[in-house]
Design a protein around this motif. Sequence first.
Motif, PDB file in Angstrom:
ATOM      1  N   MET A 158      34.449 174.365  43.796  1.00 44.38           N
ATOM      2  CA  MET A 158      34.123 173.011  44.245  1.00 44.38           C
ATOM      3  C   MET A 158      33.383 172.220  43.167  1.00 44.38           C
ATOM      4  SD  MET A 158      33.938 171.122  47.342  1.00 44.38           S
ATOM      5  CE  MET A 158      32.196 170.736  47.064  1.00 44.38           C
ATOM      6  N   LYS A 159      33.559 172.637  41.920  1.00 46.64           N
ATOM      7  CA  LYS A 159      32.972 171.878  40.820  1.00 46.64           C
ATOM      8  C   LYS A 159      33.570 170.476  40.837  1.00 46.64           C
ATOM      9  CE  LYS A 159      30.551 175.025  38.566  1.00 46.64           C
ATOM     10  NZ  LYS A 159      31.091 176.206  37.926  1.00 46.64           N
ATOM     11  N   ASN A 160      32.740 169.481  40.900  1.00 49.57           N
ATOM     12  CA  ASN A 160      33.269 168.122  40.864  1.00 49.57           C
ATOM     13  C   ASN A 160      33.402 167.661  39.421  1.00 49.57           C
ATOM     14  OD1 ASN A 160      30.588 168.293  40.605  1.00 49.57           O
ATOM     15  ND2 ASN A 160      30.066 166.657  42.040  1.00 49.57           N
ATOM     16  N   PRO A 203      33.573 165.253  36.270  1.00 47.75           N
ATOM     17  CA  PRO A 203      32.780 164.059  35.964  1.00 47.75           C
ATOM     18  C   PRO A 203      33.589 162.782  36.145  1.00 47.75           C
ATOM     19  CG  PRO A 203      33.213 165.358  33.984  1.00 47.75           C
ATOM     20  CD  PRO A 203      33.666 166.165  35.134  1.00 47.75           C
ATOM     21  N   LEU A 216      27.702 155.358  40.087  1.00 48.10           N
ATOM     22  CA  LEU A 216      28.339 156.674  39.983  1.00 48.10           C
ATOM     23  C   LEU A 216      27.692 157.527  38.898  1.00 48.10           C
ATOM     24  CD1 LEU A 216      32.094 155.598  40.218  1.00 48.10           C
ATOM     25  CD2 LEU A 216      30.629 156.467  42.037  1.00 48.10           C
ATOM     26  N   ASP A 217      26.669 156.978  38.237  1.00 47.58           N
ATOM     27  CA  ASP A 217      26.051 157.639  37.086  1.00 47.58           C
ATOM     28  C   ASP A 217      27.120 158.053  36.080  1.00 47.58           C
ATOM     29  OD1 ASP A 217      24.022 158.568  35.511  1.00 47.58           O
ATOM     30  OD2 ASP A 217      23.995 160.564  36.413  1.00 47.58           O
ATOM     31  N   GLN A 229      28.907 158.776  32.794  1.00 51.54           N
ATOM     32  CA  GLN A 229      28.510 159.143  31.439  1.00 51.54           C
ATOM     33  C   GLN A 229      29.763 159.190  30.585  1.00 51.54           C
ATOM     34  OE1 GLN A 229      25.468 159.421  30.503  1.00 51.54           O
ATOM     35  NE2 GLN A 229      24.387 159.579  32.471  1.00 51.54           N
ATOM     36  N   PRO A 230      29.886 158.329  29.582  1.00 56.02           N
ATOM     37  CA  PRO A 230      31.082 158.346  28.740  1.00 56.02           C
ATOM     38  C   PRO A 230      31.287 159.691  28.067  1.00 56.02           C
ATOM     39  CG  PRO A 230      29.355 156.971  27.782  1.00 56.02           C
ATOM     40  CD  PRO A 230      28.919 157.325  29.165  1.00 56.02           C
ATOM     41  N   ASN A 231      32.498 160.135  28.012  1.00 53.68           N
ATOM     42  CA  ASN A 231      32.826 161.406  27.369  1.00 53.68           C
ATOM     43  C   ASN A 231      32.797 161.238  25.849  1.00 53.68           C
ATOM     44  OD1 ASN A 231      34.212 163.563  26.179  1.00 53.68           O
ATOM     45  ND2 ASN A 231      35.278 163.996  28.097  1.00 53.68           N
ATOM     46  N   GLN A 232      31.786 161.849  25.267  1.00 54.43           N
ATOM     47  CA  GLN A 232      31.579 161.655  23.834  1.00 54.43           C
ATOM     48  C   GLN A 232      32.723 162.250  23.017  1.00 54.43           C
ATOM     49  OE1 GLN A 232      28.693 159.893  23.103  1.00 54.43           O
ATOM     50  NE2 GLN A 232      29.635 159.604  21.118  1.00 54.43           N
ATOM     51  N   ALA A 255      35.917 162.320  23.767  1.00 50.59           N
ATOM     52  CA  ALA A 255      37.023 161.370  23.769  1.00 50.59           C
ATOM     53  C   ALA A 255      36.687 160.154  22.903  1.00 50.59           C
ATOM     54  CB  ALA A 255      37.327 160.939  25.195  1.00 50.59           C
TER      55      ALA A 255
END
Lengths: 342, 342
Positions: free
Chosen positions: B1-3, B5, B47-48, B50-53, B55
Amino acid sequence: MKNTPVTIKDIARALNISISTVSRALRGMPEIHPDTRKAVTQLAEELDYQPNQLAKNLAKSRTRTIGVIVPNLSYYYFSAMLNSIEEAALQSGYSVLVCQTNESYLREITNIQNLLRSQVEGFIISLSRDTDNYEHVERLTRKNIPLVLFDRYAESINVSKVIVDNHAAAFKATEHLIENGCQRIGFLAGPAQLVLSNQRINGYRAALAKHGLSVGDQYVFNCDYTQENTIMQTLAMMSLQQPPDGVVIISDRMAYSAIYAMQQKGIRIPDDVAIVSFNNEPISAYFSPTLSSISQPIQEMGTETVRLLLREIEATDNTIPKETKVMETQLIVRGSSLRQRS
Amino acid sequence: MKNTPVTIKDIARALNISISTVSRALRGMPEIHPDTRKAVTQLAEELDYQPNQLAKNLAKSRTRTIGVIVPNLSYYYFSAMLNSIEEAALQSGYSVLVCQTNESYLREITNIQNLLRSQVEGFIISLSRDTDNYEHVERLTRKNIPLVLFDRYAESINVSKVIVDNHAAAFKATEHLIENGCQRIGFLAGPAQLVLSNQRINGYRAALAKHGLSVGDQYVFNCDYTQENTIMQTLAMMSLQQPPDGVVIISDRMAYSAIYAMQQKGIRIPDDVAIVSFNNEPISAYFSPTLSSISQPIQEMGTETVRLLLREIEATDNTIPKETKVMETQLIVRGSSLRQRS
DNA sequence: ACCGTTACCGCAAACGTTTGCGGTAACGGT
DNA sequence: ACCGTTACCGCAAACGTTTGCGGTAACGGT
């Protein structure tokens, strides 16, 4: 004239094959003809090809990286823990990204954010001195991002923890001073918000009580870990109406400064004041006097921290129960507390 | 159930706009309507996001990251340098990735490789103790990857360097001992392959020669930086037919062990043997005796190292000349070398 | 009323990998 | 001679961003 790094595209073009084949050949997948594999690996070697980890991680949506955040790597304990953590992580195929907070709450927040953006799969954190709000770490658990705290923890955060039995350690240290004839023992503690520090104070109080040597609150001094403040608090303690003849100190680093301040005032260690502290830094064995200290099982703490974290990272469901691992400490007796029995 | 990001795709879908618009809105580009910008930033906040660094870096083909490799962060000097480097880098919008070699040549190689794969744009390296071959770092310059060496460098590597004037520092330290009445001065050095150590030996010899106090090679002992070996070499030195009455020691850490060994043998510091060492660790001010030490301008060295590196990273051509910045040191005089003039 | 400009947004390619799927050629068995 | 299998390889989508280019709608000026 910066030359761009070589990619699998370059290799594919040179060998007139597709990038899929290059990718598979380099990773040793079985469905590649030995001849082409050899050609690929050979050319890769020749061009000193280095796979782009960013692209790799992005494509696999995995980084196999864990973020480690500690207050300060110039403390022996954290530096040694980092080495232990790195070693354990490496053995499981993970790499680590390290950040220091320099004891700042704000830097702790930005460190967490940066590591999150770097897609670390889990965190190992030892809280900063100034951290008195845990919203930023609780947010991690709300995002289901695995987190293990060690050493500098907080009770209220519901995550796995690896700590030492601070109460028992301080009890042991205090009792040792009592056995060496101390009658009035003080405690040079850390900042008041540090649970670790408060637990040690409790252990110290318990030992005093057991031996009927309880003292008032004025024998406990809170310190902010800086050398200057340590000296101030030490002098304040030694200026008490009835100065102590034994002191338990929250860290070796602070003990160095405290001992210096005492010696400047002509106080002899251990004759006038016996001292035990925490962390057992390598230098403590060579300090003058050699410093009695509580040693923590760093190697074991590191591997245990990583084990607890990877257990959560590699779990498929979220039912892993949080675990708190409490380690035993060891008192290393040296010159600063050893008195000839009278 | 890992959500997983949240991504800009999630935001775009929720707001019924394209990911380009989300991307531009989040980065504050001007061609976005204030209303949509507000909606985007608000939802991102909510949604907090966080940009994927990974990518980000991949798309821009830039990481704005520099790799720092040092022998060991538990030494004050390297830990402080790291802080200084980090601060300077941050001010120019770069972040750093740190690795320790633990003085191992092999780990230095793998550290470089890992950082390369992480697409760092430049390196700041202080060579490990065991590094006696420079092929792995020269490969970097052949790839046109900017590199600056500091402290632990090698003459033969043609890159920018930030170092201290080791010769002058050792000269200064030695002369100080002579001024304090020392007649026969020994040198506790580092490993023989360390240029830094050999330069200090030369400075020491020059000072002795100037004052007509030259001694034979038997007064120079090479040490491997471990505490045990330091003690062995110290005892060997003090067992010479004519033991020295002053010793210059390559690092404070080694001095701590050496002083301990001497004191165990009943040798008084500074009366029997006066001592000066290098690095000026904070603990040295509180050691007993307080330790005279050569202090390096760490803050300045850190900013200078970063400046030299960024100059190369941000250059468009390859014509930037390599620069070697030699810093001045300062002798901090304390108890270990201060004798009452007779 | 018409047209040029501007404001705002979306398409699609690109960064460098991995990987599911399909496709061809050669092979072995009958 | 035929066909099923296997060995080997390529296509194309995907990871989550950025960004050049083009496109539409609305606006202002004549």
